[in-house]
Design an enzyme around this catalytic site. Structure first.
Site, PDB file in Angstrom:
ATOM      1  N   PRO A  23       1.094  -0.886  -0.275  1.00 28.34           N
ATOM      2  CA  PRO A  23      -0.625   0.181  -0.007  1.00 28.34           C
ATOM      3  C   PRO A  23       1.433   1.255  -0.016  1.00 28.34           C
ATOM      4  O   PRO A  23       2.111   1.517   0.982  1.00 28.34           O
ATOM      5  CB  PRO A  23      -0.821   0.060   1.252  1.00 28.34           C
ATOM      6  CG  PRO A  23       0.147  -0.695   2.143  1.00 28.34           C
ATOM      7  CD  PRO A  23       0.308  -2.296   1.394  1.00 28.34           C
ATOM      8  N   CYS A  25       0.342   5.410   0.119  1.00 33.32           N
ATOM      9  CA  CYS A  25      -0.406   7.069  -0.386  1.00 33.32           C
ATOM     10  C   CYS A  25       0.334   7.372  -1.713  1.00 33.32           C
ATOM     11  O   CYS A  25       1.190   8.050  -1.656  1.00 33.32           O
ATOM     12  CB  CYS A  25      -0.009   7.192   1.314  1.00 33.32           C
ATOM     13  SG  CYS A  25      -1.151   6.805   2.108  1.00 33.32           S
ATOM     14  N   ALA A  62      -3.479   3.881   2.153  1.00 35.69           N
ATOM     15  CA  ALA A  62      -4.544   3.460   3.349  1.00 35.69           C
ATOM     16  C   ALA A  62      -5.960   4.360   2.471  1.00 35.69           C
ATOM     17  O   ALA A  62      -5.296   5.553   2.360  1.00 35.69           O
ATOM     18  CB  ALA A  62      -3.204   4.750   4.171  1.00 35.69           C
ATOM     19  N   TYR A 186       0.020   3.758  13.145  1.00 36.71           N
ATOM     20  CA  TYR A 186      -1.594   4.815  13.161  1.00 36.71           C
ATOM     21  C   TYR A 186      -2.246   4.330  14.025  1.00 36.71           C
ATOM     22  O   TYR A 186      -1.600   3.865  15.310  1.00 36.71           O
ATOM     23  CB  TYR A 186      -2.108   4.494  11.485  1.00 36.71           C
ATOM     24  CG  TYR A 186      -1.121   5.624  10.555  1.00 36.71           C
ATOM     25  CD1 TYR A 186      -0.715   6.632  10.828  1.00 36.71           C
ATOM     26  CD2 TYR A 186      -0.388   4.960   9.381  1.00 36.71           C
ATOM     27  CE1 TYR A 186       0.127   7.766   9.423  1.00 36.71           C
ATOM     28  CE2 TYR A 186       0.559   5.348   8.651  1.00 36.71           C
ATOM     29  CZ  TYR A 186       0.840   7.003   9.037  1.00 36.71           C
ATOM     30  OH  TYR A 186       1.921   7.539   8.374  1.00 36.71           O
ATOM     31  N   GLY A 334       7.492  -1.626  -2.433  1.00 37.24           N
ATOM     32  CA  GLY A 334       6.988  -1.108  -2.304  1.00 37.24           C
ATOM     33  C   GLY A 334       7.824   0.466  -3.870  1.00 37.24           C
ATOM     34  O   GLY A 334       7.315   0.204  -4.623  1.00 37.24           O
ATOM     35  N   ARG A 335       8.627   0.835  -3.570  1.00 36.71           N
ATOM     36  CA  ARG A 335       9.372   1.685  -4.204  1.00 36.71           C
ATOM     37  C   ARG A 335       9.548   1.598  -5.753  1.00 36.71           C
ATOM     38  O   ARG A 335       9.610   1.456  -6.611  1.00 36.71           O
ATOM     39  CB  ARG A 335      10.637   2.123  -3.300  1.00 36.71           C
ATOM     40  CG  ARG A 335      10.188   3.535  -2.662  1.00 36.71           C
ATOM     41  CD  ARG A 335      10.988   3.589  -1.338  1.00 36.71           C
ATOM     42  NE  ARG A 335      11.388   2.776  -0.695  1.00 36.71           N
ATOM     43  CZ  ARG A 335      12.497   2.263   0.496  1.00 36.71           C
ATOM     44  NH1 ARG A 335      12.578   4.228   0.189  1.00 36.71           N
ATOM     45  NH2 ARG A 335      12.765   1.739   1.326  1.00 36.71           N
TER      46      ARG A 335
HETATM   47  C1  LIG Z   1       5.053   6.533  -1.344  1.00 38.78           C
HETATM   48  C2  LIG Z   1       4.738   5.635  -0.004  1.00 38.78           C
HETATM   49  C3  LIG Z   1       3.707   5.837   0.277  1.00 38.78           C
HETATM   50  C4  LIG Z   1       3.160   4.694   1.110  1.00 38.78           C
HETATM   51  N1  LIG Z   1       2.610   4.765   1.286  1.00 38.78           N
HETATM   52  C5  LIG Z   1       1.947   3.807   2.998  1.00 38.78           C
HETATM   53  C6  LIG Z   1      -0.245   3.503   3.230  1.00 38.78           C
HETATM   54  O1  LIG Z   1      -0.702   4.217   2.730  1.00 38.78           O
HETATM   55  N2  LIG Z   1      -0.087   2.099   3.990  1.00 38.78           N
HETATM   56  C7  LIG Z   1       1.005   1.573   4.509  1.00 38.78           C
HETATM   57  O2  LIG Z   1       0.867   0.589   4.920  1.00 38.78           O
HETATM   58  N3  LIG Z   1       2.745   1.851   3.930  1.00 38.78           N
HETATM   59  C8  LIG Z   1       2.755   2.704   3.593  1.00 38.78           C
HETATM   60  N4  LIG Z   1       4.220   2.529   2.794  1.00 38.78           N
HETATM   61  C9  LIG Z   1       5.145   2.446   2.817  1.00 38.78           C
HETATM   62  C10 LIG Z   1       5.408   1.102   2.031  1.00 38.78           C
HETATM   63  O3  LIG Z   1       3.674   0.216   1.949  1.00 38.78           O
HETATM   64  C11 LIG Z   1       6.189  -0.353   2.461  1.00 38.78           C
HETATM   65  O4  LIG Z   1       6.248  -0.647   3.720  1.00 38.78           O
HETATM   66  C12 LIG Z   1       7.939   0.851   2.428  1.00 38.78           C
HETATM   67  O5  LIG Z   1       7.765   1.787   1.320  1.00 38.78           O
HETATM   68  C13 LIG Z   1       8.708  -0.103   2.357  1.00 38.78           C
HETATM   69  O6  LIG Z   1       9.442  -0.919   1.034  1.00 38.78           O
HETATM   70  P1  LIG Z   1       9.850  -0.373  -0.405  1.00 38.78           P
HETATM   71  O7  LIG Z   1      11.168  -0.701   0.474  1.00 38.78           O
HETATM   72  O8  LIG Z   1       9.669  -2.083  -1.037  1.00 38.78           O
HETATM   73  O9  LIG Z   1       9.280   0.589  -0.353  1.00 38.78           O
HETATM   74  C14 LIG Z   1       4.797   3.944   1.794  1.00 38.78           C
HETATM   75  C15 LIG Z   1       5.751   3.831   1.139  1.00 38.78           C
HETATM   76  C16 LIG Z   1       6.542   5.302   0.588  1.00 38.78           C
HETATM   77  C17 LIG Z   1       6.940   4.801  -0.312  1.00 38.78           C
END
Ligand SMILES: Cc1cc2nc3c(=O)[nH]c(=O)nc-3n(C[C@H](O)[C@H](O)[C@H](O)COP(=O)(O)O)c2cc1C
Length: 365
Positions: A23, A25, A62, A186, A334-335
């Site tokens: 997820p 945002c 979220a 949260y 995510g990223r």
């Molecule tokens: C732009 C952005 C928005 C995010 N929004 C949420 C979110 O809405 N809910 C959530 O649980 N984690 C959120 N995260 C965390 C990601 O879900 C993920 O756990 C985190 O980025 C680590 O994974 P990655 O290294 O693959 O990016 C967000 C991360 C990023 C980069």
């Protein structure tokens, strides 16, 4: 044979592979007017692109169960039927292109009412378009955050009901997975941790009391979510407070997570999405490739609950190894998926698995 591209069945839902979108945002919904908190063309193209890219399961950002549960004024919400209806076009497209649509149901608690991250993510005062955040206890997240209003028991009950209503709307909108956002400091995570929950009623104090709100939310969501479809729970495995000895040692720990995973399983949760941090501003987190995978692995080895691993998973062989070695049942990216929406079918090709390259793109391969 690739473990990453083996389908995974949870209850009666088969997810075509184990490359899932975490997820994220987008802070891109209208912050006023009829489009408030409502998915628009940005959300459609963002989520649709990852379905075209072969992602097995796609979780929305979220999505707030109430207006005051938004992190920023531009968050998506699902507190009204118009918002649910707008998701229908997205869930339909995702399913048509072989991805499972999931929604992360959320309430931002004391970290609500902040500006979009690219504008600094600072707390927004009511006169600047923000609102009064709510929390388990009147304790601010940081010096720059406002003190949240302590939720009354009546408000707790209303919030539990808001999660149930949101889940009901999400189901009508075509989602097949509901993920309860219990991570990152949260609202639900705030109740779990003694760092943010200092209540003296039956929602604070002991482990049973601090987990009560989360369990009530899970029960309420499970009650409206069909028997044949899975419910996920996202957790911060640790606040990283106890791992940072100079900080006050009052956080939620990995041991708590393992214990709680058992409770969640008994309450009908089908998969724990294992993240960390977010509830204390200054802790040092030793990030690096796959840095949260050991937490997922511990839950998986010490309980019978399936787990998802997330955090700095960026390469096909890394993701394959996590699943093949049994550290997690699936990986959430995510990223990397923001950088490359086609990660999944490119990974499949790299691993010699079936690559679901969409027909209109076949001439590129
Ligand atoms: C732009 C952005 C928005 C995010 N929004 C949420 C979110 O809405 N809910 C959530 O649980 N984690 C959120 N995260 C965390 C990601 O879900 C993920 O756990 C985190 O980025 C680590 O994974 P990655 O290294 O693959 O990016 C967000 C991360 C990023 C980069």
């Amino acid at each position: 044979m690739s473990a990453l591209f083996e389908p995974l069945t949870l209850r009666s839902l088969t997810i075509p592979n184990r490359v899932w979108m975490a997820p994220m945002c987008q802070y891109s919904a209208d912050d006023r007017g009829p489009g408030l908190g409502t998915a628009n063309d940005w959300h459609f193209s963002h989520l649709a692109a990852r379905a075209v890219g072969g992602t097995g399961l796609i979780l929305t950002e979220a999505t707030a169960v109430s207006p005051e549960g938004r992190i920023s004024p531009g968050d998506l919400g699902i507190w009204n039927d118009g918002q649910a209806e707008a998701f229908g076009r997205i869930t339909g497209f995702l399913k048509e292109h072989g991805s499972v649509p999931g929604i992360q149901l959320a309430h931002a608690g004391r970290k609500a009412s902040t500006d979009r991250t690219w504008r600094g993510g600072h707390p927004l005062r009511p006169e600047d378009g923000g609102w009064q955040p709510l929390g388990p206890s009147p304790l601010a997240f940081s010096e720059t955050h406002p003190v949240p209003a302590e939720l009354t028991q009546q408000q707790i009950a209303e919030t539990v009901a808001a999660f149930a209503d949101a889940a009901r709307r999400a189901l009508a909108a075509g989602f097949q997975v509901a993920e309860v956002h219990g991570a990152h400091g949260y609202l639900i995570g705030e109740f779990l941790s003694p760092h943010s929950n200092r209540r003296t009623d039956h929602y604070g104090g002991s482990y049973e009391n601090r987990t009560r709100f989360a369990i009530e939310v899970v029960d309420a969501v499970r009650a409206v979510w069909p028997e044949e479809l899975p419910v996920f729970f996202r957790i911060s495995a640790t606040d990283w407070l106890d791992e940072n000895p100079e900080e006050e040692r009052t956080g939620w720990t990995v041991d708590d997570t393992v214990r709680f995973a058992g409770d969640l399983g008994e309450h009908g949760v089908d998969l724990l999405d294992v993240s960390s941090g977010g509830n204390a501003p200054r802790v040092r987190i030793p990030t690096g490739p796959g840095y949260q995978v050991p937490f997922a692995e511990r839950v998986r080895s010490e309980t019978s609950l399936p787990v998802g691993a997330v955090g700095e998973i960026t390469e096909a062989r890394q993701a394959e190894k996590i699943v093949a070695d049994g550290q997690a049942d699936a990986v959430l990216l995510g990223r990397e998926l923001l950088r490359n929406p086609y990660f999944a079918w490119q990974a499949a090709r790299e691993l010699g698995a079936e690559a679901a390259v969409p027909d209109p793109y076949h001439r590129a391969y």
